[in-house]
Scaffold this motif. Sequence first.
Motif, PDB file in Angstrom:
ATOM      1  N   GLU A  25       0.828  -1.212   0.000  1.00 22.29           N
ATOM      2  CA  GLU A  25       0.000   0.000   0.000  1.00 22.29           C
ATOM      3  C   GLU A  25       0.864   1.265   0.000  1.00 22.29           C
ATOM      4  O   GLU A  25       0.619   2.199  -0.758  1.00 22.29           O
ATOM      5  CB  GLU A  25      -0.919  -0.016   1.221  1.00 22.29           C
ATOM      6  CG  GLU A  25      -1.914   1.117   1.268  1.00 22.29           C
ATOM      7  CD  GLU A  25      -2.826   0.984   2.469  1.00 22.29           C
ATOM      8  OE1 GLU A  25      -2.834   1.918   3.297  1.00 22.29           O
ATOM      9  OE2 GLU A  25      -3.514  -0.046   2.582  1.00 22.29           O
ATOM     10  N   THR A  26       1.892   1.282   0.826  1.00 22.35           N
ATOM     11  CA  THR A  26       2.784   2.439   0.888  1.00 22.35           C
ATOM     12  C   THR A  26       3.537   2.614  -0.431  1.00 22.35           C
ATOM     13  O   THR A  26       3.689   3.736  -0.919  1.00 22.35           O
ATOM     14  CB  THR A  26       3.778   2.284   2.056  1.00 22.35           C
ATOM     15  OG1 THR A  26       3.032   2.134   3.269  1.00 22.35           O
ATOM     16  CG2 THR A  26       4.681   3.496   2.168  1.00 22.35           C
TER      17      THR A  26
ATOM     18  N   GLU B  57       2.520   1.715  -3.390  1.00 23.91           N
ATOM     19  CA  GLU B  57       1.575   2.201  -4.398  1.00 23.91           C
ATOM     20  C   GLU B  57       1.379   3.711  -4.273  1.00 23.91           C
ATOM     21  O   GLU B  57       1.259   4.408  -5.278  1.00 23.91           O
ATOM     22  CB  GLU B  57       0.248   1.451  -4.294  1.00 23.91           C
ATOM     23  CG  GLU B  57       0.359   0.021  -4.800  1.00 23.91           C
ATOM     24  CD  GLU B  57      -0.876  -0.820  -4.551  1.00 23.91           C
ATOM     25  OE1 GLU B  57      -1.698  -0.456  -3.664  1.00 23.91           O
ATOM     26  OE2 GLU B  57      -1.016  -1.863  -5.232  1.00 23.91           O
ATOM     27  N   GLU B  58       1.364   4.214  -3.048  1.00 17.27           N
ATOM     28  CA  GLU B  58       1.284   5.667  -2.853  1.00 17.27           C
ATOM     29  C   GLU B  58       2.538   6.343  -3.390  1.00 17.27           C
ATOM     30  O   GLU B  58       2.461   7.383  -4.054  1.00 17.27           O
ATOM     31  CB  GLU B  58       1.109   5.993  -1.366  1.00 17.27           C
ATOM     32  CG  GLU B  58      -0.228   5.576  -0.802  1.00 17.27           C
ATOM     33  CD  GLU B  58      -0.303   5.689   0.718  1.00 17.27           C
ATOM     34  OE1 GLU B  58       0.610   6.277   1.333  1.00 17.27           O
ATOM     35  OE2 GLU B  58      -1.290   5.174   1.286  1.00 17.27           O
ATOM     36  N   LEU B  59       3.708   5.756  -3.116  1.00 18.13           N
ATOM     37  CA  LEU B  59       4.968   6.308  -3.603  1.00 18.13           C
ATOM     38  C   LEU B  59       5.019   6.268  -5.132  1.00 18.13           C
ATOM     39  O   LEU B  59       5.534   7.193  -5.766  1.00 18.13           O
ATOM     40  CB  LEU B  59       6.134   5.516  -3.009  1.00 18.13           C
ATOM     41  CG  LEU B  59       7.527   6.087  -3.225  1.00 18.13           C
ATOM     42  CD1 LEU B  59       7.677   7.419  -2.496  1.00 18.13           C
ATOM     43  CD2 LEU B  59       8.584   5.111  -2.724  1.00 18.13           C
ATOM     44  N   GLN B  60       4.447   5.231  -5.697  1.00 19.77           N
ATOM     45  CA  GLN B  60       4.421   5.080  -7.153  1.00 19.77           C
ATOM     46  C   GLN B  60       3.667   6.236  -7.818  1.00 19.77           C
ATOM     47  O   GLN B  60       4.051   6.683  -8.891  1.00 19.77           O
ATOM     48  CB  GLN B  60       3.776   3.740  -7.501  1.00 19.77           C
ATOM     49  CG  GLN B  60       3.880   3.334  -8.947  1.00 19.77           C
ATOM     50  CD  GLN B  60       3.251   1.969  -9.176  1.00 19.77           C
ATOM     51  OE1 GLN B  60       2.207   1.657  -8.605  1.00 19.77           O
ATOM     52  NE2 GLN B  60       3.881   1.159 -10.001  1.00 19.77           N
ATOM     53  N   THR B  61       2.627   6.730  -7.175  1.00 20.82           N
ATOM     54  CA  THR B  61       1.890   7.864  -7.741  1.00 20.82           C
ATOM     55  C   THR B  61       2.707   9.155  -7.664  1.00 20.82           C
ATOM     56  O   THR B  61       2.536  10.035  -8.498  1.00 20.82           O
ATOM     57  CB  THR B  61       0.526   8.072  -7.044  1.00 20.82           C
ATOM     58  OG1 THR B  61       0.735   8.373  -5.669  1.00 20.82           O
ATOM     59  CG2 THR B  61      -0.355   6.847  -7.174  1.00 20.82           C
ATOM     60  N   GLU B  62       3.602   9.256  -6.682  1.00 20.12           N
ATOM     61  CA  GLU B  62       4.465  10.430  -6.559  1.00 20.12           C
ATOM     62  C   GLU B  62       5.612  10.403  -7.562  1.00 20.12           C
ATOM     63  O   GLU B  62       6.164  11.445  -7.906  1.00 20.12           O
ATOM     64  CB  GLU B  62       5.035  10.523  -5.141  1.00 20.12           C
ATOM     65  CG  GLU B  62       3.997  10.800  -4.076  1.00 20.12           C
ATOM     66  CD  GLU B  62       4.604  10.824  -2.685  1.00 20.12           C
ATOM     67  OE1 GLU B  62       5.755  11.275  -2.539  1.00 20.12           O
ATOM     68  OE2 GLU B  62       3.920  10.369  -1.748  1.00 20.12           O
TER      69      GLU B  62
ATOM     70  N   THR C 207       8.426  -1.443   6.232  1.00 18.86           N
ATOM     71  CA  THR C 207       8.061  -0.444   5.236  1.00 18.86           C
ATOM     72  C   THR C 207       9.168   0.577   5.014  1.00 18.86           C
ATOM     73  O   THR C 207       9.566   0.827   3.876  1.00 18.86           O
ATOM     74  CB  THR C 207       6.752   0.268   5.656  1.00 18.86           C
ATOM     75  OG1 THR C 207       5.722  -0.713   5.802  1.00 18.86           O
ATOM     76  CG2 THR C 207       6.333   1.283   4.606  1.00 18.86           C
TER      77      THR C 207
END
Length: 79
Positions: free
Chosen positions: A22-23, A25-30, A67
């Motif tokens: 999940e973390t 995937e958030e970083l991937q959007t950044e 993480t």
Amino acid sequence: MVKVEICAGSHCSLVGALNILETLEELQTEYPGQIQIEKVECMDMCDDIKNAPVVRVDDDLITSAQTQMVISKVMERIK
């Protein structure tokens, strides 16, 4: 491109792999186009239960992954 493989087997999932996913995937959007995430069923590391969760960042295998440790490895390769 940084390739990240996360074991999504039952034991790894129970001890935190899904939180790491999940973390990431958030970083991937950044960082679009710089991180490739792949869930894998098993990395054959469960013979020692203490290895879970297992994550591979490019060629680096991380056992007992946390993480922040995984994010640090990914960010080292992005910068």
